[in-house]
Each structure stands twice: as structure tokens, then as C-alpha cells.
Design an enzyme around this catalytic site. Structure first.
Site, PDB file in Angstrom:
ATOM      1  N   SER A   1       0.805  -1.138   0.124  1.00  0.00           N
ATOM      2  CA  SER A   1      -0.045   0.019  -0.320  1.00  0.00           C
ATOM      3  C   SER A   1       0.464   1.299   0.076  1.00  0.00           C
ATOM      4  O   SER A   1       2.480   0.758   0.549  1.00  0.00           O
ATOM      5  CB  SER A   1      -1.034   0.034   1.132  1.00  0.00           C
ATOM      6  N   ASP A   2       0.533   2.174  -0.640  1.00  0.00           N
ATOM      7  CA  ASP A   2       0.896   3.394  -0.378  1.00  0.00           C
ATOM      8  C   ASP A   2       0.754   3.957   0.854  1.00  0.00           C
ATOM      9  O   ASP A   2      -0.384   2.952   2.334  1.00  0.00           O
ATOM     10  CB  ASP A   2       0.156   4.740  -0.992  1.00  0.00           C
ATOM     11  N   TRP A   3       1.778   4.749   1.844  1.00  0.00           N
ATOM     12  CA  TRP A   3       1.865   4.769   3.947  1.00  0.00           C
ATOM     13  C   TRP A   3       0.390   4.999   3.923  1.00  0.00           C
ATOM     14  O   TRP A   3      -0.286   6.258   3.757  1.00  0.00           O
ATOM     15  CB  TRP A   3       2.132   5.285   3.674  1.00  0.00           C
TER      16      TRP A   3
END
Ligand code: GLC
Length: 748
Positions: free
Chosen positions: A263-265
Site C-alpha cells: 500500500s501507499d503509506w
């Protein structure tokens, strides 16, 4: 015979489109470990499996300690290996051993139009990633530049899918050939920073496949990318991190992706939906894919088969990328001569010459300000804070702690300091982090005192080099620019400088387009030097002094004004939201704000596939400088075009002559148009390009292949790629707006 040929062509045009088999034809390198993975999975506990599916530290996820399988270490990218952070925070670890090379950022790399440069760039960055103990570079950042004001235009590559895709393929091969995984980001349609944490992109399937997904598809299917990062936003109603259409149907089933999706953060919103859709690792933390996932498996909401498949995909990467021993990571200096040389090579080829006209003498070619004539120039006034501003760090998100960044002023002094008297005046005050945090508008009136000082310096010089543009506090992750007007009163300053001394060269230091109408009018010569890495100042001095001819070409259109830009003209950007809308998610993460993204915000891509030059062509709209444009100190002549059908598509061959006394590189570009098509199509589309060196007075025969695959369109009814047989106009030249050669062929 002629009639028969005509009938053949007519017949071909009306034949229905033929489906083109684009089933995955490649077998991922990652699939070599399946039996070993079977064995590992059979011994793992459920807790060990779940532990792999979420962050361990801010930039790592767990391996299997009991089995000696190392953690996975991630690092931003995409333009250099980011400094070490404290294990569980965004604070710097303040090491003295974690520097790296600051490579030219994405838009500069794209301005080289060189897959060879992209390969060398990523291979060099991988060498540094290994020294720093990293398994996966969080790059390339490859979203299409839909809006010139996009906060990450400087990180991204292009408005065109073929240029973005070809460079991403080479970047992927470069890094992975050296042993480091890439992470293609941000998948997908993260084309704005404002409200990126909850904007819901609504787009047709055809435009999505042909424009926005195509670079990702190329990097997966042609370069076997091992990692992908799910974007923050939604696409057609579903969060990217749980979007089964993107992560499963398209990425894995259609394209054959065999690796892992992180995932993106802070970009995860569910447990069962995310892991089932195809998300492998929640980064950072474990809010959704830790205990909640374990509980979901135990409650029978998620089968252990799904968990096993997610772990398998991670282990494929883990067993392919050799871990770096802890006692090796961050122990040797990084940012060494070999990698700095690559950064210089890329920077040299990225610089775009937009204008270079004579001042005074009207004799053709006489009196042009560039390259600097050391016979007549003894005093140079360097004006502008961007001559001394470093771009390696700044703004929100990735940056590079580097031991070396040569600024433009330093580059000029190194190149000319013993031959020319160089004076400097700031001319304007650079927009800084303090102003950004206080949300001060970068667009300010000029500072009268600084203008007076700069004009005085200019009056006394044989040549004025004005450094305009913006910086990493203006162009930043997490927010888009609200304008392309040059900040800090630079337009006013440029006009004053030109009045004081018409021998004015302006260098735009920026990552994305700015409004150059005033500075272009005021300047005899105009260049773009981007955020150009550790060696940027040296590369620029080489171009200004004529050691190398400028050979960069714009990877995105530079509009006259934002109203002309398709997303603005269609009213689909910027979106109007209530004023208590959550700030940028990333900032939220940093400040531990809640990830509350209830707001519904639709970004309807009303221009559909007409992004960038595709729109300006369709509307007959003028631009300041067109896609693919860039001047040279040489003069290139195109002739003798032939188009020869091949099994893979057709070969475009032509003669290219360097009709000057200057060695130089040219970027030859091939566009196609299909006026007889029964489909709606852009006026023209880039379908091939090649950068090549021609010595003074040299002539070459050039052949650029155009692939059938790249001539396909996405058929929404059939939900697959199709090739429409028929006639195709093939155009060749040195820019999208200069295509002197044209021929027609037929594709079956
Ligand atoms: C950010 C960015 C992403 C980056 C990640 C880790 O929010 O969107 O590109 O790799 O967080 O820094």
C-alpha cells in the site's frame, strides 16, 4: 493493379477490428521458486504468515526469522535512496553513512527521451540501494501528468503513455538486472496531490487502459516488475488498495503480474477486502492487516488459501532479491564517482533549449547568445535565487541526503571562473518551507530592493543569466500548485532585467511547466534545466558553454495558461470540497491525524483520453511550447521516409542529416494518425522515438520500429485490446509540432 490495391485498402478499412492476443507472453522470473515456497509455506504458522502482510518498521516488512528469511527493506526512490529514518517515525535517524546520489528527478529523466539513460539511472540507483541495505526501490513514480500543477509532476515522467512506459520499462530492467526490486507507483490514477487521500477518479475503461494504465502494463509485461504500490485514491468507486479490478483482474490476471503489492503509506481502508483483492503488505503499521486479519481468518472471513497466496507472492520477491547483511548496510560511502557520472550523463541530456535568438546583429546565426562566446563575453551577471538553491531535499516526502549537489552558480564558476568575471545577485527571495507551512502564497510581487540590485548587476555585464522557476517547496508531494505563474515576482524582474540588458538568457529551474510568456518575450535565450540532480549545475554549464549541445525534449506540453489545460477546461479539476476537508493524508500520517476520509470527492476525467498534446491537437489550441519540443545548437534535416510492414508492425526509415558544424544528439519522433478510423481517436499519437548522436555534417539512415501492440485500442465492449485494420498516416520529425515527413501505410 492500382484499382485492386485500392479495393484491398478499402476492404481492410471496413473489416471489423481484430482482437490482438495480448495474453501474457512472458513468464515472470519470480516463478522460479514455487517449489521452495511450497515447502516454506507448509512449515509456517498462521502468525508468521500474517506478520509478513503488514509493516514491521516505517520502511520494512517482516520476513520469517525462524527460517532465516530476511525482512524486506524499502526505500524511496524514485530519484535517489532516501536517508534512514528512525524505525517507527518519520524523523531522520541522523546517520552519517546514509548519503546517496541525487539523480535528476523524473521529469528531467523523461526529458532525455532515452531508455538507455533510464536503464543506467536505475542500475546506478540499485547499486546504491544495495550499499544502503535496500531490497525494493519505491519507484519509478510513473503516473501520467494530467495537470501541469500536479504536486509530483517533477517526480513523474510524461503526459504520454508510450514515453512514460518505455522509460519505466528501462528503469525496471536497470534496477532488477542489478538485483533490486522496483515498486511501480502509484497504481493507479494518482494524478493529483490535492485530496489524493480520498478523491474518486471516474474514467472510461478505454482511457484508463490506453493512457493511465499503459505505462504500468508495459513495465509489468515487458520488464517483469516485481513490485507495485497501490495508490491512495479511489478508481471508479473503490480504494486502490482494495480494488479487485485493478489488483486482481487487470494487474494479475490480464498482465500476469507475479510479484507483490504494497500500500501507499496509510492507504489501506479494510482487512478482508484488501487482502482478498490482492494487497500483500499494509505500510506502515498493522491497523488492518495485523491482528484484525488474524481475527478475520480465525472467524472464517478470509480463507488461509488467500493468506498463503499473498505470502507466496511476497516470498517470490524475497527469494529473488538477495538480502543485504545488516553489517554491510550503510557501512560504505554512497554517492560515488560512478553513480555521479550517470547523474551527470542524464542531466546533460535533459536540458531543453526553448529559444536562442540573436541580439543586435541580424545576420543568420550570428549573435545568438548561446553557446556563450568567450571571445566577447568577459562579465556575466548571474541573477536569481535558483542559481544557488539546492533541490535534493524539500517539500513533503522523498528527498535525498547527498554529499554533492552542484548548483548552477557553482557549475558556472567551475566552468568559467578563470575566464570570465561572474557576479551574482539573488533578484528575488526563494519560497521556503516556513512560507509553505504557513500557507503563504508563492506568488508575490517582486522585492524592489532586490530588483534594483539585480538590475545594477545586469547593466554592467556582457551577458545576463537569469535563473527563474520554483523549487521543492513549491512543487511538492501532498499538494498541487494553484497556478503556473512564476513565483516571487519573477516576471516583473525579468522585464526589468531585459530593459537593463537585452543580452538575457533565462534558465527555468522547475520540475513541471510554468507560465513562460513574460520571460520568453524578455529573453533572447530560454532553457529548462529541471530539478537536475547532484551534477545539475555542471551539466548546465556544459550546455551554456557549448561543451555539449542541448538535446532535451519536453516530456509534457507547456500550456499558455491553465484554462487551456483539459482538466481545467472541462471543469473536472480542481474539485470543490468543503473547507474542513482533511489535509493531505501524508501530513496526516506524520501528525498522526485520523485517516478519516469520509468525504466523497469525484474527479471525473471528462477529457477522457485527450490528455496533454492529444487535447491541444483536438481543440486546435496553441501552447507555449509543445510536447517533444527542444532546440539544438545543430540543425537537423529529415528526408527519404519509407514505411515497411513487418511481422511486428512496421519499420519507419528515414535519412537524418546534421547540417551544422556541431556534434549533437537529436530525438527523432514518430507519430501516427488514423483519419479514416471508425473510432474516436486523437489527431496523432506518439508511437516511436529514438535518440541518436550525429557528428557535424554526418548523415544517417534511421529505422524506428512501430509495434502492432502499440497500435491497438481498448475495446470496451470486448473488454480487451483490439487492432483496427486500415490505413495509418505516419509522421516523423523532431517534435510533435514539427513533423516534416509523412507517409501512409496499411495495417492488417
Ligand atoms: C508517500 C508517497 C509514496 C512514498 C511513500 C513512502 O505518501 O505517496 O510515493 O513512497 O509515502 O514515503
Amino acid at each position: 493493379m492500382k484499382n485492386l490495391r485500392f479495393l484491398t485498402i478499402v476492404g481492410a478499412i471496413f473489416a471489423s477490428s481484430v482482437a490482438v492476443s495480448v495474453a501474457q507472453t512472458y513468464r515472470s522470473h519470480l516463478l522460479q521458486h514455487e517449489q521452495q515456497i511450497d515447502s516454506i509455506l507448509s512449515t509456517m504458522t498462521l502468525d508468521e504468515k500474517i506478520a509478513m502482510l503488514h509493516g514491521k518498521n516505517m520502511f520494512s516488512s517482516a520476513g520469517i526469522p525462524r527460517l532465516g528469511i530476511a525482512d524486506v527493506e524499502y526505500a524511496d526512490g524514485p530519484f535517489g535512496i532516501r536517508e534512514e529514518m528512525e524505525p517507527d517515525s518519520w524523523n531522520s535517524a541522523h546517520l552519517t553513512t546514509d548519503s546517496a546520489t541525487f539523480f535528476p528527478t523524473g521529469s528531467a529523466l523523461a526529458a532525455t527521451w532515452s531508455p538507455d539513460m533510464a536503464y543506467s539511472y536505475a542500475r546506478a540507483m540499485s547499486r546504491e540501494a544495495r550499499l544502503r541495505g535496500k531490497d525494493m526501490i519505491l519507484g519509478p513514480a510513473m503516473n501520467i501528468q494530467r495537470i501541469p500543477t500536479g504536486g509530483r509532476t517533477y517526480e513523474y515522467l510524461s503526459e504520454d503513455p508510450l514515453l512514460s512506459g518505455a522509460l519505466s520499462v528501462a528503469y525496471t530492467r536497470g534496477a532488477q538486472d542489478d538485483g533490486t526490486a522496483v515498486c511501480l507507483k502509484h497504481f493507479a490514477l494518482n494524478n493529483q496531490e490535492d485530496y489524493r487521500g480520498f478523491v474518486d477518479v471516474r474514467i472510461s475503461s478505454r482511457a484508463m487502459h490506453e493512457i493511465y494504465l499503459r505505462p504500468f502494463e508495459m513495465a509489468v509485461s515487458e520488464a517483469d516488475a516485481w513490485g507495485v504500490m497501490a495508490a491512495y485514491n479511489k478508481v471508479n468507486g473503490r480504494w486502490c488498495s482494495e480494488n479487485a479490478v485493478l489488483l486482481d483482474s487487470i494487474l494479475r490476471r490480464q498482465w500476469g503480474f507475479a510479484g507483490m503489492v504494497i500500500s501507499d503509506w496509510g492507504g489501506v481502508h479494510s482487512t478482508v477486502d484488501a487482502v482478498t483483492a490482492g494487497l500483500n503488505v499494509e505500510m506502515p503499521g498493522s491497523r488492518f492487516m495485523g491482528q484484525a486479519l488474524l481475527d478475520s481468518v480465525k472467524a472464517g472471513k478470509v480463507s488461509e488459501d488467500v493468506i498463503n497466496q499473498r505470502v507466496r507472492e511476497i516470498l517470490r520477491v524475497r527469494l529473488t532479491v538477495t538480502p543485504v547483511a545488516k553489517d554491510v548496510a550503510n557501512k560504505r560511502p554512497v554517492g560515488n564517482a560512478e553513480e555521479m557520472a550517470v547523474a551527470l550523463d542524464v542531466a546533460r541530456r535533459s536540458i531543453v533549449l526553448l529559444k536562442n535568438e540573436a541580439v543586435g546583429s541580424k545576420a543568420k546565426g550570428v549573435g545568438r547568445l548561446l553557446p556563450v562566446n568567450l571571445q566577447t563575453v568577459r562579465r556575466i551577471a548571474v541573477i536569481g535565487a535558483n542559481a544557488v538553491t539546492r533541490m535534493a531535499l524539500g517539500g513533503v516526502g522523498a528527498g535525498v541526503k547527498t554529499r554533492c549537489e552542484i548548483t548552477p552558480l557553482e557549475g558556472l564558476k567551475q566552468a568559467l571562473g578563470d575566464k570570465v568575471d561572474i557576479t551574482y545577485a539573488p533578484g528575488y527571495r526563494a519560497y521556503d518551507a516556513g512560507s509553505r507551512y504557513k500557507h503563504v502564497d508563492p506568488i508575490q510581487k517582486a522585492d524592489p530592493q532586490l530588483v534594483v540590485e539585480a538590475v545594477k548587476a545586469a547593466k554592467n555585464a556582457d551577458l545576463v543569466i537569469f535563473f527563474a522557476g520554483d523549487n521543492r517547496e513549491v512543487e511538492t508531494e501532498g499538494s498541487d500548485r494553484t497556478t503556473i505563474t512564476l513565483p516571487s515576482g519573477q516576471d516583473e524582474l525579468a522585464t526589468a532585467l531585459a530593459k537593463a540588458n537585452p543580452r538575457l538568457v533565462t534558465v527555468i529551474v522547475a520540475g513541471g511547466p510554468v507560465d513562460v510568456r513574460t520571460v520568453s518575450q524578455a529573453s533572447a535565450s530560454l532553457l529548462v534545466s529541471w530539478f537536475n540532480g547532484s551534477m545539475g549545475g555542471k551539466a548546465l554549464a556544459e550546455v551554456l558553454t557549448g561543451k555539449v549541445s542541448p538535446s532535451g525534449r519536453l516530456p509534457m506540453s507547456w500550456p499558455l495558461c491553465l484554462d487551456d489545460v483539459p482538466a481545467y477546461a472541462t471543469g473536472s479539476y480542481p474539485q470543490k470540497v468543503d473547507n474542513n476537508a482533511q489535509g493531505d493524508i501524508f501530513v496526516g500520517l506524520v501528525n498522526n491525524q485520523s485517516n478519516d476520509r469520509r468525504q466523497q470527492l469525484i474527479a471525473n476525467y471528462a477529457e477522457d483520453g485527450l490528455v496533454g498534446y492529444r487535447w491541444y491537437d483536438a481543440k486546435g489550441a496553441a501552447v507555449a511550447y509543445p510536447f517533444g519540443f527542444g532546440l539544438s545548437y545543430a540543425h537537423f534535416v529529415y528526408s527519404n521516409l519509407t514505411v515497411t510492414p513487418t511481422a511486428a508492425g512496421f519499420d519507419v526509415s528515414f535519412t537524418l542529416a546534421n547540417a551544422s558544424d556541431t556534434d549533437a544528439e537529436e530525438v527523432a519522433q514518430v507519430y501516427v494518425s488514423r483519419p479514416q478510423s471508425r473510432l474516436n481517436r486523437p489527431v496523432k499519437e506518439l508511437k516511436g522515438f529514438q535518440r541518436l548522436m550525429l557528428k557535424a555534417r554526418e548523415t544517417k539512415t534511421v529505422t524506428i520500429p512501430v509495434r502492432r501492440r502499440d497500435l491497438c485500442h481498448w475495446d470496451e465492449a470486448a473488454n480487451t485490446w483490439m487492432l483496427e485494420p486500415g490505413s495509418i498516416n505516419v509522421m516523423v520529425g523532431g517534435s510533435s509540432a514539427s513533423l516534416p515527413l509523412m507517409a501512409t501505410t496499411v495495417i492488417q
